[in-house]
Motif scaffolding. Structure first.
Motif, mmCIF file in Angstrom:
data_model
loop_
_atom_site.group_PDB
_atom_site.id
_atom_site.type_symbol
_atom_site.label_atom_id
_atom_site.label_comp_id
_atom_site.label_asym_id
_atom_site.label_seq_id
_atom_site.Cartn_x
_atom_site.Cartn_y
_atom_site.Cartn_z
ATOM 1 N N ILE A 14 35.328 -45.078 26.177
ATOM 2 C CA ILE A 14 36.389 -44.106 26.495
ATOM 3 C C ILE A 14 36.477 -43.081 25.375
ATOM 4 C CG2 ILE A 14 38.833 -43.802 27.013
ATOM 5 C CD1 ILE A 14 38.867 -46.740 27.907
ATOM 6 N N PRO A 15 36.065 -41.856 25.633
ATOM 7 C CA PRO A 15 36.072 -40.835 24.569
ATOM 8 C C PRO A 15 37.465 -40.284 24.313
ATOM 9 C CG PRO A 15 35.329 -39.855 26.623
ATOM 10 C CD PRO A 15 35.532 -41.326 26.912
ATOM 11 N N ALA A 16 37.675 -39.826 23.098
ATOM 12 C CA ALA A 16 38.899 -39.083 22.777
ATOM 13 C C ALA A 16 38.760 -37.660 23.300
ATOM 14 C CB ALA A 16 39.136 -39.071 21.274
ATOM 15 N N SER A 17 39.877 -36.991 23.467
ATOM 16 C CA SER A 17 39.854 -35.603 23.937
ATOM 17 C C SER A 17 39.224 -34.695 22.896
ATOM 18 C CB SER A 17 41.278 -35.127 24.226
ATOM 19 O OG SER A 17 42.014 -35.003 23.019
ATOM 20 N N ARG A 18 38.800 -33.529 23.347
ATOM 21 C CA ARG A 18 38.247 -32.542 22.417
ATOM 22 C C ARG A 18 39.295 -32.143 21.373
ATOM 23 N NH1 ARG A 18 36.696 -29.337 25.944
ATOM 24 N NH2 ARG A 18 34.506 -29.922 26.057
ATOM 25 N N MET A 19 40.541 -32.033 21.794
ATOM 26 C CA MET A 19 41.604 -31.669 20.859
ATOM 27 C C MET A 19 41.763 -32.730 19.779
ATOM 28 S SD MET A 19 45.611 -30.896 21.669
ATOM 29 C CE MET A 19 46.785 -30.484 20.370
ATOM 30 N N ARG A 21 39.472 -34.842 18.749
ATOM 31 C CA ARG A 21 38.286 -34.835 17.886
ATOM 32 C C ARG A 21 38.287 -33.652 16.938
ATOM 33 N NH1 ARG A 21 35.630 -35.875 22.845
ATOM 34 N NH2 ARG A 21 34.654 -33.815 22.755
ATOM 35 N N ASN A 22 38.906 -32.559 17.360
ATOM 36 C CA ASN A 22 38.929 -31.351 16.530
ATOM 37 C C ASN A 22 40.083 -31.329 15.532
ATOM 38 O OD1 ASN A 22 36.682 -30.338 17.804
ATOM 39 N ND2 ASN A 22 37.809 -29.002 19.199
ATOM 40 N N THR A 23 40.979 -32.310 15.613
ATOM 41 C CA THR A 23 42.135 -32.341 14.711
ATOM 42 C C THR A 23 41.732 -32.980 13.392
ATOM 43 O OG1 THR A 23 43.697 -32.456 16.550
ATOM 44 C CG2 THR A 23 44.495 -33.157 14.393
ATOM 45 N N PHE A 24 41.906 -32.200 12.344
ATOM 46 C CA PHE A 24 41.400 -32.602 11.031
ATOM 47 C C PHE A 24 42.367 -32.120 9.968
ATOM 48 C CE2 PHE A 24 38.934 -31.261 7.245
ATOM 49 C CZ PHE A 24 38.392 -32.478 6.874
ATOM 50 N N ASN A 25 42.850 -33.040 9.141
ATOM 51 C CA ASN A 25 43.760 -32.685 8.055
ATOM 52 C C ASN A 25 42.983 -32.709 6.736
ATOM 53 O OD1 ASN A 25 45.677 -32.784 5.920
ATOM 54 N ND2 ASN A 25 47.255 -33.459 7.348
ATOM 55 N N PRO A 26 42.714 -31.552 6.128
ATOM 56 C CA PRO A 26 41.909 -31.507 4.898
ATOM 57 C C PRO A 26 42.493 -32.343 3.762
ATOM 58 C CG PRO A 26 42.209 -29.300 5.802
ATOM 59 C CD PRO A 26 43.109 -30.207 6.576
ATOM 60 N N ILE A 27 43.810 -32.372 3.636
ATOM 61 C CA ILE A 27 44.421 -33.142 2.550
ATOM 62 C C ILE A 27 44.130 -34.620 2.729
ATOM 63 C CG2 ILE A 27 46.604 -33.861 1.498
ATOM 64 C CD1 ILE A 27 47.693 -31.114 1.941
ATOM 65 N N ARG A 28 44.343 -35.124 3.946
ATOM 66 C CA ARG A 28 44.093 -36.549 4.191
ATOM 67 C C ARG A 28 42.628 -36.885 3.964
ATOM 68 N NH1 ARG A 28 47.966 -38.365 3.233
ATOM 69 N NH2 ARG A 28 46.469 -39.797 2.319
ATOM 70 N N SER A 29 41.743 -36.002 4.376
ATOM 71 C CA SER A 29 40.311 -36.247 4.217
ATOM 72 C C SER A 29 39.942 -36.380 2.741
ATOM 73 C CB SER A 29 39.515 -35.119 4.857
ATOM 74 O OG SER A 29 38.138 -35.271 4.608
ATOM 75 N N ILE A 30 40.460 -35.492 1.913
ATOM 76 C CA ILE A 30 40.136 -35.507 0.485
ATOM 77 C C ILE A 30 40.814 -36.682 -0.217
ATOM 78 C CG2 ILE A 30 40.433 -34.250 -1.689
ATOM 79 C CD1 ILE A 30 40.156 -31.652 0.043
#
Length: 431
Positions: A14-19, A21-30
């Motif tokens: 079951i794939p996640a929506s494109r939205m 998958r495109n949601t990305f928080n730079p602070i959390r990533s770093i």
């Protein structure tokens, strides 16, 4: 005729929506990628979180508590409300923000779940997938997170540290093209602590008018300015440019968890009338309005808090800023920039003098490991070789952190053959 056979899946893929998958928080990533292991012999000092409630040293006013308790006990606000908010609460916000050069009434207000909710509605309403919006660098990461989740491109316009983080107007204008939908302006600024002059804001408005671009004004730190500076809302200076101003209770009233924000629609020439106004209403109906109990308390919150409460809060943060700036300015290899408002200070790192570290991320990570002081690397704001400090901590804690930072820098500072960079930013207390 045989019924058409339906294709059956062989597994639960079951794939996640494109939205999503495109949601990305730079602070959390770093931050999530950093190895934050504090020195067990030193208490941890966290200077990374822009939440004024963390240390418990900035209590809210009793009038705010009473207003919220009254709305609960009244038993009148436990149900749904209009998606844009109660009319009485919207009128209270209108009275609070109206300006003789930018008058508004309740019809110009949409209540939202915090200022981030306001920004979400504005970006979603003004831009389509494939278009772009202009956002500041360094700047708050939420703009990128919200836009790119919708397939909207973000273009960064530079802020100039040597000019107290004013916008590089030439660079901003060079980014505008036929797909640009809006310009986001954050004043006062997170993470920079800058407060723009009337003239600088007018220069920004002139560019927006020339290209017929609306502005999203992130003004969550409105009125949170230090002595010697004056806050000007963009709407109060605009003659023709339509502006969606986003703010709320979070910072000035010290209640980020109450999640009460708003959009103020400033539109002197009815450019928003046909599509944007109804569009914002339609988008507000996706979540059916913010917290009703806080809405019911808004009128009292916005009218009964004495002015000295705000003045004392700002004075507290300003005194911290002055003391911390003085300490940082005397540390070799660091280049602090004195803020004019908000709750933050940006501090430059002369990386050539700290060869033990690859970048601001490894610098701040090692500061946790050795000194148990956690500052946010400015890579989180798309601006490497700086770090951001939150100034709402108790003064003794902030000064202890400053002493540990000094010790850390002395331990790792290395002289090089190049001249000292006392030059670029250090020693400027941009007042």
């Amino acid at each position: 005729m045989e019924p058409q056979r339906k294709l059956q899946k062989l597994s639960w893929g079951i794939p996640a929506s494109r939205m999503a998958r495109n949601t990305f928080n730079p602070i959390r990533s770093i931050v999530d990628g950093m190895k934050l292991v504090p020195n067990p012999n030193k208490d941890m000092i966290v200077l990374s979180i822009g939440d004024p409630t963390v240390f418990g040293n900035l209590p809210i006013r009793e009038e705010m508590e009473d207003a919220l308790i009254h709305s609960i006990r009244s038993q009148k606000y436990n149900g749904y409300c209009p998606s844009v908010g109660y009319e009485k609460a919207r009128a209270a916000v209108a009275d609070y923000v109206t300006h003789h050069d930018a008058p508004v009434d309740f019809k110009d207000i949409i209540l939202t779940s915090g200022c981030s909710g306001a920004l979400d509605l504005c970006i979603s309403c003004l831009a389509n997938p494939g278009q772009n919006i202009l956002i500041p660098r360094p700047g708050f990461s939420i703009y990128k997170t919200l836009a790119e989740s919708l397939g909207i491109e973000t273009k960064y316009y530079d802020l100039l540290p040597e000019n107290s983080w004013e916008v590089d107007l030439v660079h901003l204008e060079s980014l505008i093209d036929e797909n640009t939908a809006t310009i986001v302006v954050n004043n006062p600024s997170n993470p920079c602590g800058s407060v723009y002059s009337k003239g600088h804001l007018q220069d920004l408005l002139e560019i927006a008018e020339r290209y017929k671009l609306p502005i999203i004004a992130d003004e969550i730190y409105e009125h949170f300015v230090f002595s010697g500076s004056t806050y000007h809302s963009m709407a109060s200076l605009s003659k023709n440019v339509p502006i969606l101003s986003c703010s709320g209770l979070t910072k000035r009233f010290l209640v980020p968890g109450w999640r009460m924000g708003w959009i103020v629609i400033n539109d002197k020439n009815n450019a928003f009338a046909d599509e944007v106004r109804p569009g914002l209403v339609s988008l507000s109906q996706r979540i059916l309005g913010p917290n009703t109990l806080v809405q019911a308390a808004l009128e009292d919150i916005l009218t009964k808090i004495p002015e000295h409460f705000y003045e004392e809060t700002v004075s507290y943060v300003e005194n911290n800023a002055k003391a911390f700036y003085k300490k940082m300015a005397n540390i070799r290899g660091l280049n602090p920039i004195m803020p004019k408002g908000a709750m933050y200070m940006m501090i430059g790192i002369d990386m050539e003098k700290f060869p033990d570290f690859q970048d601001d991320v490894s610098f701040t990570q090692s500061m946790v490991t050795e000194q148990s002081v956690y500052c946010l690397p400015a890579k989180c704001f798309q601006y490497p070789n700086f770090f951001r400090v939150v100034l709402t901590t108790p003064e003794n804690v902030l000064l202890e952190a400053g002493e540990r930072i000094r010790e850390f820098c002395e331990d790792h500072y290395r002289k090089s053959n190049t001249p000292e960079k006392n030059g670029l930013y250090q020693g400027y207390a941009y007042h």
